[in-house]
Write a protein that holds these residues in place. Structure first.
Motif, PDB file in Angstrom:
ATOM      1  N   ASN A 179     -15.430 -21.401   9.754  1.00 25.26           N
ATOM      2  CA  ASN A 179     -14.786 -20.945  10.988  1.00 25.26           C
ATOM      3  C   ASN A 179     -15.365 -19.629  11.478  1.00 25.26           C
ATOM      4  N   MET A 180     -15.725 -18.773  10.522  1.00 25.86           N
ATOM      5  CA  MET A 180     -16.332 -17.498  10.906  1.00 25.86           C
ATOM      6  C   MET A 180     -17.640 -17.713  11.658  1.00 25.86           C
ATOM      7  N   ALA A 229     -12.892 -12.429   7.006  1.00 25.91           N
ATOM      8  CA  ALA A 229     -11.891 -11.801   7.870  1.00 25.91           C
ATOM      9  C   ALA A 229     -12.434 -10.517   8.501  1.00 25.91           C
ATOM     10  N   ASP A 230     -13.228  -9.758   7.750  1.00 26.73           N
ATOM     11  CA  ASP A 230     -13.826  -8.526   8.286  1.00 26.73           C
ATOM     12  C   ASP A 230     -14.780  -8.841   9.436  1.00 26.73           C
ATOM     13  N   ILE A 231     -15.569  -9.903   9.273  1.00 25.17           N
ATOM     14  CA  ILE A 231     -16.481 -10.308  10.356  1.00 25.17           C
ATOM     15  C   ILE A 231     -15.677 -10.789  11.558  1.00 25.17           C
ATOM     16  N   CYS A 270     -25.003  -1.997  17.586  1.00 26.44           N
ATOM     17  CA  CYS A 270     -25.909  -2.220  16.463  1.00 26.44           C
ATOM     18  C   CYS A 270     -25.211  -2.004  15.121  1.00 26.44           C
ATOM     19  N   ILE A 271     -24.307  -1.046  15.080  1.00 31.55           N
ATOM     20  CA  ILE A 271     -23.536  -0.832  13.854  1.00 31.55           C
ATOM     21  C   ILE A 271     -22.733  -2.084  13.517  1.00 31.55           C
ATOM     22  N   ASP A 272     -22.160  -2.723  14.538  1.00 32.10           N
ATOM     23  CA  ASP A 272     -21.417  -3.971  14.311  1.00 32.10           C
ATOM     24  C   ASP A 272     -22.311  -5.039  13.684  1.00 32.10           C
ATOM     25  N   PHE A 273     -23.539  -5.150  14.199  1.00 30.44           N
ATOM     26  CA  PHE A 273     -24.463  -6.145  13.646  1.00 30.44           C
ATOM     27  C   PHE A 273     -24.805  -5.833  12.195  1.00 30.44           C
ATOM     28  N   ALA A 317     -24.081  -8.193   8.899  1.00 30.52           N
ATOM     29  CA  ALA A 317     -25.134  -8.544   7.946  1.00 30.52           C
ATOM     30  C   ALA A 317     -24.773  -8.090   6.531  1.00 30.52           C
ATOM     31  N   LYS A 318     -24.191  -6.899   6.421  1.00 29.52           N
ATOM     32  CA  LYS A 318     -23.809  -6.392   5.108  1.00 29.52           C
ATOM     33  C   LYS A 318     -22.710  -7.244   4.497  1.00 29.52           C
ATOM     34  N   TYR A 319     -21.748  -7.656   5.309  1.00 27.07           N
ATOM     35  CA  TYR A 319     -20.688  -8.537   4.800  1.00 27.07           C
ATOM     36  C   TYR A 319     -21.268  -9.860   4.326  1.00 27.07           C
ATOM     37  N   LEU A 320     -22.235 -10.403   5.068  1.00 23.46           N
ATOM     38  CA  LEU A 320     -22.864 -11.665   4.666  1.00 23.46           C
ATOM     39  C   LEU A 320     -23.635 -11.495   3.362  1.00 23.46           C
ATOM     40  N   GLU A 321     -24.293 -10.356   3.211  1.00 24.14           N
ATOM     41  CA  GLU A 321     -24.992 -10.084   1.960  1.00 24.14           C
ATOM     42  C   GLU A 321     -24.003 -10.054   0.789  1.00 24.14           C
TER      43      GLU A 321
END
Length: 219
Positions: free
Chosen positions: A30-31, A99-101, A181-184, A188-192
């Motif tokens: 869903n994310m 949820a953070d994303i 850009c910080i959001d991106f 990416a960090k959450y996905l890592e």
């Protein structure tokens, strides 16, 4: 009789773990959809679903502790219960990352963010695959699939470096887009981290089956 009861409780524990794993997979799927379509309604559903995941974590922890306290588990039983306790923590954290994303997605306005940074969609798909394969490996006690997932973590790490480079280029072109850009970078960090938790699940499967982790015998 006590052994039969213990085995029945252990089976219930594995069923609950499987259900929690399914909820986490749904959150990841869903994310990606919410991010791709900037679907804020779906993003809110992901955040609501995270509460269910948290509730399941607490229920599984309670069942696990009761099993240890009420029985005198042999080494293999102790490995089963201990690995369950560790895996639910990683599953819960994967749910947190989704949820953070989702929370970041709620803040996107105007631009279509999904394709702005080329490697984020690839990261998201890779993270989803790692989570699915890690959960499937644990359910099937499949160490070969677990090893495959562990090796995939290098790909996620490499994609994260690509995202950082892409974001740097965006900032060079327009320094006023720093918040965007910080959001991106956060996504990416959450996905890592999702990838890291998938690896953890696989390592706890190794412990469950062999009593060792990273070539060190624990039990």
């Amino acid at each position: 009789m006590m052994r039969t009861l213990f085995d029945a409780e252990l089976n219930k524990l594995n069923v609950d773990l499987t259900k929690m794993g399914h909820l986490v997979e749904v959150s990841i799927e869903n994310m990606i959809d919410a991010f791709k379509h900037q679907d804020k309604t779906l993003a809110k559903e992901i955040m609501d679903n995270d509460r269910l995941i948290n509730d399941m974590e607490r229920a599984i922890e309670s069942r696990s502790f009761n099993l240890i306290l009420r029985q005198q588990p042999i080494a293999s039983d102790l490995r089963n219960v201990t690995s369950a306790l560790k895996i639910v923590t990683d599953l819960e954290r994967i749910g947190d990352q989704a949820a953070d994303i989702a929370e970041i997605i709620l803040n996107f306005e105007g631009e279509h963010a999904y394709r702005t940074v080329e490697h984020i969609p690839t990261m998201a798909k890779k993270a989803k695959m790692m989570v699915h394969e890690a959960i499937d490996a644990f359910i099937k006690k499949d160490l070969s699939t677990a090893q495959m997932v562990i090796k995939m973590d290098d790909e996620i790490d490499s994609l994260f470096q690509e995202v950082k480079q892409e974001v740097t280029e965006i900032l060079k072109e327009n320094s006023e887009r720093i918040d965007y850009c910080i959001d991106f970078l956060m996504i990416a960090k959450y996905l890592e981290r999702v990838g890291d938790h998938a690896v953890n699940i696989c390592e706890w499967l190794e412990f469950n089956q062999t009593g060792t982790m990273n070539d060190h015998r624990l039990i």
